[in-house]
Structures are given as structure tokens and as C-alpha cells.
Design an enzyme around this catalytic site. Structure first.
Site, PDB file in Angstrom:
ATOM      1  N   GLU A  19       0.835  -1.207   0.000  1.00 29.74           N
ATOM      2  CA  GLU A  19       0.000   0.000   0.000  1.00 29.74           C
ATOM      3  C   GLU A  19       0.868   1.254   0.000  1.00 29.74           C
ATOM      4  O   GLU A  19       0.565   2.249  -0.667  1.00 29.74           O
ATOM      5  CB  GLU A  19      -0.875   0.057   1.259  1.00 29.74           C
ATOM      6  CG  GLU A  19      -1.819  -1.113   1.440  1.00 29.74           C
ATOM      7  CD  GLU A  19      -1.181  -2.260   2.203  1.00 29.74           C
ATOM      8  OE1 GLU A  19      -0.002  -2.593   1.922  1.00 29.74           O
ATOM      9  OE2 GLU A  19      -1.851  -2.840   3.064  1.00 29.74           O
ATOM     10  N   CYS A  34      -2.409  -3.918   7.010  1.00 31.69           N
ATOM     11  CA  CYS A  34      -1.985  -4.218   8.386  1.00 31.69           C
ATOM     12  C   CYS A  34      -2.338  -3.061   9.310  1.00 31.69           C
ATOM     13  O   CYS A  34      -2.397  -1.902   8.909  1.00 31.69           O
ATOM     14  CB  CYS A  34      -0.495  -4.536   8.433  1.00 31.69           C
ATOM     15  SG  CYS A  34       0.555  -3.099   8.198  1.00 31.69           S
TER      16      CYS A  34
HETATM   17  C1  AOF Z   1       0.208  -5.099   4.476  1.00 33.39           C
HETATM   18  N1  AOF Z   1       0.884  -4.887   3.320  1.00 33.39           N
HETATM   19  O1  AOF Z   1       2.474  -5.352   1.875  1.00 33.39           O
HETATM   20  C2  AOF Z   1       2.312  -6.728   3.772  1.00 33.39           C
HETATM   21  C3  AOF Z   1       1.575  -6.980   4.958  1.00 33.39           C
HETATM   22  O2  AOF Z   1       7.103  -6.429   9.934  1.00 33.39           O
HETATM   23  P1  AOF Z   1       6.254  -5.778   8.906  1.00 33.39           P
HETATM   24  O3  AOF Z   1       5.974  -4.331   9.224  1.00 33.39           O
HETATM   25  O4  AOF Z   1       6.760  -5.969   7.498  1.00 33.39           O
HETATM   26  O5  AOF Z   1       4.808  -6.476   8.978  1.00 33.39           O
HETATM   27  C4  AOF Z   1       4.679  -7.785   8.546  1.00 33.39           C
HETATM   28  C5  AOF Z   1       3.246  -8.241   8.675  1.00 33.39           C
HETATM   29  O6  AOF Z   1       2.363  -7.377   7.956  1.00 33.39           O
HETATM   30  C6  AOF Z   1       3.037  -9.607   8.081  1.00 33.39           C
HETATM   31  O7  AOF Z   1       3.240 -10.625   9.031  1.00 33.39           O
HETATM   32  C7  AOF Z   1       1.595  -9.557   7.598  1.00 33.39           C
HETATM   33  O8  AOF Z   1       0.702  -9.781   8.662  1.00 33.39           O
HETATM   34  C8  AOF Z   1       1.479  -8.115   7.152  1.00 33.39           C
HETATM   35  N2  AOF Z   1       1.922  -8.019   5.743  1.00 33.39           N
HETATM   36  N3  AOF Z   1       0.539  -6.181   5.253  1.00 33.39           N
HETATM   37  O9  AOF Z   1      -0.680  -4.327   4.842  1.00 33.39           O
HETATM   38  C9  AOF Z   1       1.904  -5.640   2.938  1.00 33.39           C
HETATM   39  N4  AOF Z   1       3.385  -7.481   3.426  1.00 33.39           N
HETATM   40 ZN    ZN Z   2       1.115  -2.868   6.074  1.00 37.96          ZN
END
Ligand code: AOF
Ligand code: ZN
Length: 368
Positions: A55, A78
Site C-alpha cells: 500500500e 496491516c
Molecule cells: C500489508 N501490506 O504489503 C504486507 C503486509 O514487519 P512488517 O511491518 O513488514 O509487517 C509484517 C506483517 O504485515 C506480516 O506478518 C503480515 O501480517 C502483514 N503483511 N501487510 O498491509 C503488505 N506485506
Molecule cells: Zn502494512
């Protein structure tokens, strides 16, 4: 309500997510598209753990045009501060009016994105899309269990055989099937085979190009009793590839010679015998969240019998290897009854057939 256009952009987000396969572990692949007035104003995908979420990439591409736009994201945005985030706050701050996502985030720490968006006055819709769910299948299993996601690849004749009685195993499937196996390897954190396959076929089990991966690749050999010979190709050094030998502690002495060449991990039951459940838990503890098992028959039977296979990739060559003693792709004498598979992908691949299925469990999706 979702329109045909909504589903089109969501599929586009899923396609973008695929660019991250092989690079994003332990995170899931995610793609995002921002649309305003019927035009795509920004796109992005997650490129690796610690880097921007999909995003945020799409918002950066859209600049001021994000205001009033609809965000299509393959995964629920997230709602937590991890290595980055939270995406819900970013979307709200940049004035996005509506969010359509493919599937809810199974990670409890990151969840609650839809509720947050709604509380901020943004329309948020869960499309429950099977394609989006499929993209995070491995992530969801690793999030819910103490072991990695396990996919089993089998390449067989029409009758399930891999060799004639007492005969050599030979390559049965064609070039398209080989290419599929190469791309499957890239999508997983590791490839796994049994010691018998290393002895008989001596595979190299590499991914190419090795340097292009952000996440290190592991080759895993399950040795129930004896170590593999030291001259095998899986023991040759490759950049960005590590070899892990899973062995029973009861026979630790015989595995010492392998230690300079590979990482030997002991995983056994209380009697000192190799235990597949313990072996998979050890891999998870090493950060391996998905494994592609490529046989052989003994390891396949062991995993299937214990309900440790999440997905089956079955390649069928247009040949029959007849005879009562033909070697089956699944070994052992036990009759396995493990509930049956739900094949959700069936297609021709050159002269071969490809069937892919998961153990029949509800996936919570209402849309293809
Ligand atoms: C999203 N967009 O592109 C992804 C998400 O440690 P971080 O900040 O990279 O968070 C990882 C977690 O975020 C991962 O375990 C999953 O729950 C979510 N991934 N979420 O909004 C993204 N890759
Ligand atoms: Zn995110």
C-alpha cells in the site's frame, strides 16, 4: 457490493503481489492498486521484509492523486507497527476513500485493519477472493502452526509409478513441467528430499539465478538412518544456498563427517529415531516457513501418513509403467487414508498434466 471493475483491479493487485514471491519471506506477497476516476494512479508490491508494504508503495506512486481513490490490496491492510506500518493509518492520512482487499490477514498481530478503516470512515470490503487466499496459503499455515507449510511435488506416470520393478528412476515429464518445478522452488523457502533420492538421483536442488533472491535458499535432506555420501551434489557449496541435514541423534557419530559440508540438525523422538514432526519444528525454528518436498517415496509416505502435507503438486507424464512391482511415488506398505484432496488447479502442461490440490478444508472464500 463489488463490481466487475473491482474484481478486475483486485486481480491486478494479486498479479503484482506475485513479483514478491521468493523475496518476501517471512512476510506474505502483497500487491496494491490505487484507482481514481476509473484510472490507475498508483501500483506497488511488497519487495521484502523490512521494506515498504504494498500500500505504501502504491501511495508513493500516486502522490496527491491518492485522495478520494479506491485502494485494491490483495491482503487486508496491516493495523500494527511491525518492521514498518501500520498501513491503515497511511491509507487514512492520505485520504483514500475506499479499500477493497482480497483476504483477511491471518496474522493476529497485524489484524483488525478492516475495523480500523471503518472506524475512520473509510468503506472497507473483504472480497474473500480465492486467488488472494492462495497467495498467502503458506503464510497462513506458518502463522497457525509450529511447522512450515509443506508442499509435496510428485512427478509420475499415469499409474502413479516412478520406475519399473527394479528399474532406474528416469525423468518422466517434459520441459514445461521442469520449468514449473523451478518456479515452485523459488516460491518456497527451502526444497526437501529424502536421503534415498540423494543416493539414487544425486540432484543439485538449486534455484537459478541464486543471487537474485532476497531470502536465502535452503536444501534439506532427511536422513532417517544413514548419512548421505560426501561426494553428493547437494553438499557442493553454492552462493546464497545452505544445505541442512536432518538426522537422528541416536546416530550422531555417523553424521560427524557431514558437519564441515552442511548444517546437521538432530530431530528425533524419545527413542533417538528421526521424527518428521520434530524435524519440521526444527526447520521452523530456523526461520524456514515453507518447504517444497520433492520426494522420494519414503519421505512422501511419511509426510502424508502424518498429515504433514498442505498442498500436492502432481505432474503426470503420458506414460504407463506397468507391472506389479513398479515403484510407486508413495512408498511403504501402509494403506493411507488421509481424507482426500481438493484439486483447485488442473491443466495441461506441454504433453504432461498438472494437478494441484490442498487437503480439503474450508478456505473461507466465496469468490474465484
Ligand atoms: C500489508 N501490506 O504489503 C504486507 C503486509 O514487519 P512488517 O511491518 O513488514 O509487517 C509484517 C506483517 O504485515 C506480516 O506478518 C503480515 O501480517 C502483514 N503483511 N501487510 O498491509 C503488505 N506485506
Ligand atoms: Zn502494512
Amino acid at each position: 457490493m463489488l463490481s466487475e471493475d473491482d474484481l478486475h483491479y483486485l486481480r491486478r493487485a494479486c498479479a503484482l503481489a506475485r513479483h514478491g514471491l521468493g523475496d518476501v519471506s517471512p512476510n506474505p506477497p502483497v500487491g496494491a492498486v490505487l484507482v481514481r476516476g476509473g484510472e490507475i494512479v498508483g501500483e506497488g508490491w511488497h519487495r521484502g521484509a523490512g521494506l515498504a508494504h504494498a500500500e505504501v508503495e502504491a501511495l508513493a506512486a500516486a502522490g496527491g492523486q491518492a485522495r478520494g481513490a479506491t485502494a485494491y490490496v490483495s491482503l487486508e491492510p496491516c493495523n500494527h507497527q511491525g518492521r514498518t506500518g501500520p498501513c491503515t493509518r497511511e491509507l487514512a492520512e492520505r485520504g483514500v476513500a475506499r479499500v477493497v482487499f482480497g483476504v483477511r490477514d491471518p496474522n493476529a498481530r497485524a489484524a483488525g485493519g478492516a475495523e480500523y478503516l471503518r472506524s475512520a470512515g473509510i468503506e472497507a470490503t473483504d472480497a474473500q477472493m480465492r486467488e488472494a487466499r492462495r497467495l498467502i496459503e503458506a503464510f497462513a499455515v506458518a502463522a497457525a502452526t509450529d511447522r512450515p507449510y509443506v508442499a509435496l511435488k510428485m512427478a509420475t506416470a499415469v499409474n502413479g509409478a516412478i520406475a519399473a520393478r527394479g528399474g532406474m528412476r528416469r525423468w518422466l515429464t517434459g520441459e514445461e513441467a521442469r520449468a514449473l518445478v523451478r518456479s515452485l522452488r523459488i516460491e518456497h523457502d527451502a526444497v526437501m528430499v529424502g536421503a534415498g533420492t540423494v543416493r539414487v538421483d544425486d540432484p543439485q536442488l538449486t534455484v537459478r539465478p541464486a543471487h537474485a533472491r532476497r531470502v536465502p535458499y535452503r536444501r534439506i535432506v532427511v536422513c532417517e538412518r544413514e548419512p548421505i555420501p560426501l561426494d553428493r551434489r547437494v553438499l557442493r557449496r553454492e552462493s546464497n544456498v545452505e544445505t541442512v541435514i536432518l538426522a537422528p541423534r541416536g546416530r550422531a557419530e555417523t553424521f560427524r563427517a557431514l558437519e564441515p559440508l552442511a548444517r546437521v540438525v538432530y530431530a528425533d523422538d524419545e527413542r533417538g529415531r528421526l521424527d518428521l514432526g520434530a524435524a519440521l519444528r526444527a526447520l521452523k525454528a530456523m526461520g524456514i516457513r515453507s518447504v517444497l518436498c520433492e520426494g522420494g517415496p519414503t519421505l512422501a509416505a511419511g509426510l502424508l501418513a502424518r498429515g504433514l502435507v498442505d498442498r500436492l503438486h502432481w505432474l503426470i507424464a503420458p506414460v504407463v509403467i506397468a507391472g506389479a512391482g513398479a515403484a510407486s511415488s508413495v512408498g511403504g506398505d501402509e494403506e493411507l487414508d488421509f481424507g482426500g484432496w481438493h484439486f483447485d488447479e488442473v491443466r495441461a502442461l506441454g504433453a504432461d498434466a498438472y494437478l494441484s490440490g490442498r487437503l480439503q478444508t474450508e478456505d473461507g472464500c466465496s469468490r474465484d
